[in-house]
Structures are given as C-alpha cells and as structure tokens.
Design a protein around this motif. Sequence first.
Motif, PDB file in Angstrom:
ATOM      1  N   LYS A  23     -58.610 -67.237  87.274  1.00  0.00           N
ATOM      2  CA  LYS A  23     -57.191 -67.531  87.539  1.00  0.00           C
ATOM      3  C   LYS A  23     -56.896 -69.024  87.467  1.00  0.00           C
ATOM      4  O   LYS A  23     -55.745 -69.424  87.286  1.00  0.00           O
ATOM      5  CB  LYS A  23     -56.799 -67.002  88.922  1.00  0.00           C
ATOM      6  CG  LYS A  23     -56.688 -65.487  88.924  1.00  0.00           C
ATOM      7  CD  LYS A  23     -56.144 -64.974  90.230  1.00  0.00           C
ATOM      8  CE  LYS A  23     -56.186 -63.445  90.207  1.00  0.00           C
ATOM      9  NZ  LYS A  23     -56.382 -62.879  91.526  1.00  0.00           N
ATOM     10  N   LYS A  59     -61.265 -67.999  77.388  1.00  0.00           N
ATOM     11  CA  LYS A  59     -60.126 -68.925  77.382  1.00  0.00           C
ATOM     12  C   LYS A  59     -60.513 -70.346  77.802  1.00  0.00           C
ATOM     13  O   LYS A  59     -59.915 -71.315  77.334  1.00  0.00           O
ATOM     14  CB  LYS A  59     -59.016 -68.397  78.308  1.00  0.00           C
ATOM     15  CG  LYS A  59     -57.779 -69.250  78.209  1.00  0.00           C
ATOM     16  CD  LYS A  59     -56.513 -68.626  78.715  1.00  0.00           C
ATOM     17  CE  LYS A  59     -55.359 -69.619  78.471  1.00  0.00           C
ATOM     18  NZ  LYS A  59     -54.194 -69.378  79.272  1.00  0.00           N
ATOM     19  N   ALA A  65     -61.630 -80.839  86.718  1.00  0.00           N
ATOM     20  CA  ALA A  65     -61.725 -80.812  88.173  1.00  0.00           C
ATOM     21  C   ALA A  65     -60.488 -80.090  88.695  1.00  0.00           C
ATOM     22  O   ALA A  65     -59.459 -80.031  88.018  1.00  0.00           O
ATOM     23  CB  ALA A  65     -61.765 -82.239  88.698  1.00  0.00           C
ATOM     24  N   ASP A  66     -60.597 -79.535  89.898  1.00  0.00           N
ATOM     25  CA  ASP A  66     -59.461 -78.785  90.457  1.00  0.00           C
ATOM     26  C   ASP A  66     -58.391 -79.770  90.923  1.00  0.00           C
ATOM     27  O   ASP A  66     -58.533 -80.437  91.944  1.00  0.00           O
ATOM     28  CB  ASP A  66     -59.942 -77.897  91.617  1.00  0.00           C
ATOM     29  CG  ASP A  66     -58.861 -76.910  92.003  1.00  0.00           C
ATOM     30  OD1 ASP A  66     -57.689 -77.339  92.143  1.00  0.00           O
ATOM     31  OD2 ASP A  66     -59.171 -75.718  92.157  1.00  0.00           O
ATOM     32  N   ILE A  67     -57.318 -79.848  90.126  1.00  0.00           N
ATOM     33  CA  ILE A  67     -56.276 -80.854  90.374  1.00  0.00           C
ATOM     34  C   ILE A  67     -55.594 -80.598  91.718  1.00  0.00           C
ATOM     35  O   ILE A  67     -55.295 -81.525  92.469  1.00  0.00           O
ATOM     36  CB  ILE A  67     -55.232 -80.851  89.233  1.00  0.00           C
ATOM     37  CG1 ILE A  67     -55.923 -81.176  87.895  1.00  0.00           C
ATOM     38  CG2 ILE A  67     -54.117 -81.854  89.507  1.00  0.00           C
ATOM     39  CD1 ILE A  67     -55.052 -80.979  86.664  1.00  0.00           C
ATOM     40  N   ILE A  84     -67.894 -86.394  93.228  1.00  0.00           N
ATOM     41  CA  ILE A  84     -68.464 -86.215  91.892  1.00  0.00           C
ATOM     42  C   ILE A  84     -69.977 -86.402  91.863  1.00  0.00           C
ATOM     43  O   ILE A  84     -70.690 -85.439  91.626  1.00  0.00           O
ATOM     44  CB  ILE A  84     -67.860 -87.142  90.806  1.00  0.00           C
ATOM     45  CG1 ILE A  84     -66.371 -86.848  90.685  1.00  0.00           C
ATOM     46  CG2 ILE A  84     -68.522 -86.898  89.456  1.00  0.00           C
ATOM     47  CD1 ILE A  84     -65.603 -87.913  89.996  1.00  0.00           C
ATOM     48  N   TRP A  88     -71.930 -82.965  91.168  1.00  0.00           N
ATOM     49  CA  TRP A  88     -71.514 -82.828  89.774  1.00  0.00           C
ATOM     50  C   TRP A  88     -72.625 -83.139  88.793  1.00  0.00           C
ATOM     51  O   TRP A  88     -72.723 -82.511  87.757  1.00  0.00           O
ATOM     52  CB  TRP A  88     -70.347 -83.772  89.505  1.00  0.00           C
ATOM     53  CG  TRP A  88     -69.047 -83.158  89.811  1.00  0.00           C
ATOM     54  CD1 TRP A  88     -68.545 -82.928  91.055  1.00  0.00           C
ATOM     55  CD2 TRP A  88     -68.098 -82.665  88.879  1.00  0.00           C
ATOM     56  NE1 TRP A  88     -67.333 -82.331  90.941  1.00  0.00           N
ATOM     57  CE2 TRP A  88     -67.023 -82.164  89.618  1.00  0.00           C
ATOM     58  CE3 TRP A  88     -68.048 -82.622  87.488  1.00  0.00           C
ATOM     59  CZ2 TRP A  88     -65.918 -81.601  89.015  1.00  0.00           C
ATOM     60  CZ3 TRP A  88     -66.940 -82.076  86.890  1.00  0.00           C
ATOM     61  CH2 TRP A  88     -65.896 -81.566  87.644  1.00  0.00           C
ATOM     62  N   GLU A 132     -57.294 -86.926  81.708  1.00  0.00           N
ATOM     63  CA  GLU A 132     -57.057 -87.532  83.024  1.00  0.00           C
ATOM     64  C   GLU A 132     -55.925 -88.555  83.005  1.00  0.00           C
ATOM     65  O   GLU A 132     -55.158 -88.664  83.949  1.00  0.00           O
ATOM     66  CB  GLU A 132     -58.343 -88.201  83.547  1.00  0.00           C
ATOM     67  CG  GLU A 132     -59.441 -87.233  83.963  1.00  0.00           C
ATOM     68  CD  GLU A 132     -60.376 -86.822  82.834  1.00  0.00           C
ATOM     69  OE1 GLU A 132     -60.036 -87.033  81.642  1.00  0.00           O
ATOM     70  OE2 GLU A 132     -61.457 -86.292  83.142  1.00  0.00           O
TER      71      GLU A 132
END
Length: 258
Positions: A23, A59, A65-67, A84, A88, A132
């Motif tokens: 989602k 897709k 990153a989750d804004i 990060i 990450w 970004e």
Amino acid sequence: MAYENILVETSGPVGLIRLNRPKALNALSDGLVTDMEKALNAFEDDPAIGVIVVTGSEKAFAAGADIKEMAGFGYMDAYLNDFITKKWGRLATCRKPTIAAVAGYALGGGCELAMMADIIIAADTAKFGQPEVTIGTIPGAGGTQRLTRAIGKAKAMEMCLTGRMMDAAEAERSGLVARVVPAADLLDEAMKLAERIAGMSRPVTMMVKECVNRAYEATLAEGLLFERRVFHSTFALEDQKEGMSAFGEKRQPAFKGK
Ligand code: CO8
C-alpha cells in the motif's frame, strides 16, 4: 521468524527477501528497515545460504524512505538516532554476494538500497531516481556517492538536481544495472544468477566481492596489491585444488566451501 514488512524464503543456497508494504509502494519505514536488517543478519549467519536476493513488487522495488514517517523529524531525531546509517547500511556490509532484483520504482532510498547490492538486475519496467530534491532534502544513504561512482558525475548530478527518473534501458547503458530482463522473468533470472554464484566456492565469491569493492576505496596501486594478496591466499583453499583438478579431468568441480 515472521516479519511484518517483508517476506523471507530460501531456495537451496539462496536467501530471498521480498519488501512487502504494497500500500505504500514498499516505502522504507523504520519497521521495514528493521525487519530487513534482522533477515540479512540471519542469512549472513546461516551456513546453508551462499547468496542473498532482495526484491520488491511488480510496481515498486521501493519508492524511497517513508516520507510520512520522517516528515516531522527534527535534526536531533535524525542525528541522535543515527537515522539511516545504522540499519540502512546493512545490505552494503553483507559479506555474502547480494543481488537486487528491481521492477517498477526504485526511488530515493529505494535506489540507494538497490545500489548497496553487489549486482542490480532490472526488469524492463524499472525506474531509478533520486527525487529527494523535489521534497526539500537530499539523498542520505549513498545517492550522491554510489550513483556518481556508478554512472558518472554528469548524469548523477542531473538526476540528483532534478529528480529525473532513469528507465531500465538508460540504467543499463549507464552502467547502473548489470542486465535488463522482461518483467515477467525478473525473479527467475535473479534466482538463476544467484544459484550460479552460490554454486562457486563460497570463500572465493566472498573474496571476489571484497576485491571488487576495494576498487571503490583504494588507489589502483593499493587495490592491485590487495587483489594480489587475496589471490595468493586462494592457494590455501581445498576449493582451488578441486577447481583446477576438475579442469584437468574435464569434469565439473564439487566445491566444499573451504
Ligand atoms: N513514503 C511514504 N509513502 C509513500 C511513498 C514514500 N516514499 N511513496 C509512495 N507512498 C504511498 C503514497 O502516499 C500512496 O499512499 P496513499 O494511497 O495512502 O495515498 C501510495 O504509496 C501509492 O502512491 P501514489 O498514489 O503516489 O502512486 P503513484 O503511482 O501515483 O505514484 C510514485 C508513484 C511516483 C512513486 C509516487 O508515489 C512518489 O513520487 N513517491 C515518492 C517518491 C519519493 O519522493 N521518494 C524519495 C523519498 S525521500 C528518500 O528516500 C530519502 C532517502 C534518504 C536515505 C534513507 C532515509 C531513511
């Protein structure tokens, strides 16, 4: 172990991680990155696993990153939590060879994550970008560094300054991806490649990876010296004896990983 944001499976010597936040186009939330770090640790520790594949959905590999999660961060949230770097970078520090199989969007942190893998295989639907700048920040997990080394200053600068996406064909032409395949074949091709690598001597594949990565960090003279030392060390392996004997005997080698 069950994870909330990724699906993990194995196929023989290959460990597969599928990013699974459909989602949110696999946006790399803290939860997802934490899951991925744990799964990578488990594969690294598992002696049955020789190669790790990371993929997303049709897709999106990952749209960044989750804004929504980081929108309200202050400087101290980022700095004190070492936003990060800690979790990450885990893909980049794996000692076993890693492959990113990318379909759809690989944007921002998604593009950076793919570039942390040793090899990127792209579906013909893949789109790479560092958008970004369009949301008031800059790449923070290697976008200005690994992209520049992969495709050169001119294109990296253009992409990071405009957020323009690069399609799969351009990514292949530019040296960002090893190969482009039809979207329907992406995972099969990535798994075949992983199995081929996993069929080699395990320590030798790890040494190859270490040496190629050294080329990023060292001068040519230092890199060549490093390579030569590692090359010499392969003569201590049973797998080197096996590989060269098998060649002489015109048979396939049976590597033992030592
Ligand atoms: N973060 C959070 N949610 C996202 C993200 C994201 N990066 N990308 C997409 N989503 C969500 C959308 O909000 C939407 O949710 P909802 O249905 O609840 O509104 C859902 O995913 C589907 O997205 P869209 O409706 O936008 O789908 P479209 O097909 O219309 O568009 C795009 C697809 C073009 C990919 C579009 O979603 C987009 O532009 N996404 C953002 C891309 C982006 O800017 N990425 C960079 C993020 S910043 C970053 O990665 C910094 C990295 C620094 C290092 C790592 C730090 C952790």
